[in-house]
Write an enzyme that holds these catalytic residues in place. Structure first.
Site, mmCIF file in Angstrom:
data_model
loop_
_atom_site.group_PDB
_atom_site.id
_atom_site.type_symbol
_atom_site.label_atom_id
_atom_site.label_comp_id
_atom_site.label_asym_id
_atom_site.label_seq_id
_atom_site.Cartn_x
_atom_site.Cartn_y
_atom_site.Cartn_z
ATOM 1 C CE1 TYR A 112 2.918 -10.595 -5.483
ATOM 2 C CE2 TYR A 112 2.225 -12.301 -7.034
ATOM 3 C CZ TYR A 112 3.232 -11.618 -6.369
ATOM 4 O OH TYR A 112 4.557 -11.938 -6.599
ATOM 5 C CG LEU A 155 5.974 -10.639 -1.502
ATOM 6 C CD1 LEU A 155 6.045 -9.317 -0.748
ATOM 7 C CD2 LEU A 155 4.540 -10.983 -1.853
ATOM 8 C CD GLU A 156 9.719 -14.041 -8.014
ATOM 9 O OE1 GLU A 156 10.297 -13.857 -9.095
ATOM 10 O OE2 GLU A 156 10.330 -14.277 -6.954
ATOM 11 C CG HIS A 157 4.814 -8.247 -8.719
ATOM 12 N ND1 HIS A 157 3.796 -7.543 -8.142
ATOM 13 C CD2 HIS A 157 4.261 -9.424 -9.118
ATOM 14 C CE1 HIS A 157 2.682 -8.232 -8.206
ATOM 15 N NE2 HIS A 157 2.927 -9.388 -8.780
ATOM 16 N NE ARG A 214 12.510 -16.762 -3.712
ATOM 17 C CZ ARG A 214 11.779 -16.111 -4.626
ATOM 18 N NH1 ARG A 214 11.557 -16.648 -5.803
ATOM 19 N NH2 ARG A 214 11.297 -14.915 -4.351
#
Length: 301
Positions: A112, A155-157, A214
């Site tokens: 993504y 979103l991780e990137h 988180r």
């Protein structure tokens, strides 16, 4: 015997009046418990159904995860093998119980991105017509006529080059009346360390309803909750509800697990001092079902 009532001196009368007001009003506090517990669902085939999660009475919002491919004209929803058949009825059941169901975009894969404004608007069109109130004739709706309640950004990137702010603004245009009087809840699930560059530009629009921070799987919060980082998030977005994000068991995270007793005794009293404290986010239903984490904290949230 006759008794004569004597009016107390004015100073005493005022003191008694003030005392009565205080006693009737209770503790003066602009923060405190909200009872709000959000849980992620959809990452494990054997976590139980969405309907079961909502019927548990443990959660005030459930987030389906993830729409994990988008930005290049292709879209993919990964619910870990949960069948789409019957999902629409489960969503409606949750909503009947007062539990909104959102969809989270992003996740842990690499499929993504939103490299242009056009790609962000295309993602909006896909979301709106596939999961919300849109009705393009050629759009497949996996959940039938059921409408979801919100969009979460996990979103991780990515970074400033991505156009999540464009997506957020377009979603916010449908926030007042998403159809049938429904609100569209716009949320983000961020890393602990402030700021989170993956989603900062979008958050800085000021239009997000909630941020789930988180406090796990982040070098900035290797020990779990950080009062310093919490203070930064709460101060930066005073009109957004900030949630304490925790893993439901040690197996749910590599670092940052906070046991329920410590959350009740040490974390929540600090977080609830913030006027924009929102509640607790649980990762995730699979681990929570096995640990009973949310059940052990619910009355303190």
């Amino acid at each position: 015997m006759a008794f004569t009532f004597r009016r107390p001196p004015p100073s005493v009368a005022v003191s008694v009046g003030v005392l009565l007001i205080i006693l009737l009003a209770g503790p003066a506090s602009a923060q405190g418990k909200t009872g709000q517990v959000t849980a992620f669902w959809g990452r494990h085939r054997d976590e139980g159904s969405l309907r079961e999660a909502c019927d548990s009475g443990l959660y005030t919002m459930v987030i389906m995860s993830f729409l994990d491919v988008y930005g290049s004209g292709t879209y993919h929803l990964d619910l870990s093998g949960h069948p789409a058949a019957g999902m629409g009825a489960a969503i409606k059941r949750c909503q009947f119980l007062g539990v909104p169901v959102s969809i989270s975009i992003g996740g842990f894969g690499s499929g993504y991105s939103l490299p242009t404004n056009q790609s962000a608007l295309a993602l909006f069109d896909h979301l709106w017509n596939t999961y919300f109130g849109g009705s393009l004739n050629d759009t497949t709706r996996p959940f039938g006529d059921a409408w979801l309640d919100g969009v979460d950004m996990f979103l991780e990137h990515g970074g400033a080059a991505d156009h999540y702010a464009t997506l957020a603004v377009e979603l916010s245009k449908h926030n007042i009346r998403a159809g049938d009087g429904k609100l569209l809840h716009l949320t983000a699930t961020t890393h602990c360390r402030f700021p989170d560059g993956r989603v900062k530009e979008a958050l800085d629009t000021g239009i997000f309803e909630r941020i789930h921070v988180r406090f796990y799987n982040d070098p900035g919060c290797a020990a779990g909750f950080s009062a310093a980082e919490w203070g930064k998030w709460a101060a930066a977005y005073p009109f957004t509800k900030i949630y304490v994000g925790v893993p439901a068991s040690p197996a749910a995270a590599e670092t940052g697990y906070t046991d329920p007793a410590a959350l009740r005794r040490e974390v929540l009293p600090v977080a609830q001092k913030s006027t924009n404290y929102g509640g607790v986010m649980i990762w995730d239903r699979y681990f929570d079902k096995r640990s009973n984490y949310s059940a052990s904290i619910k009355n303190w949230v």
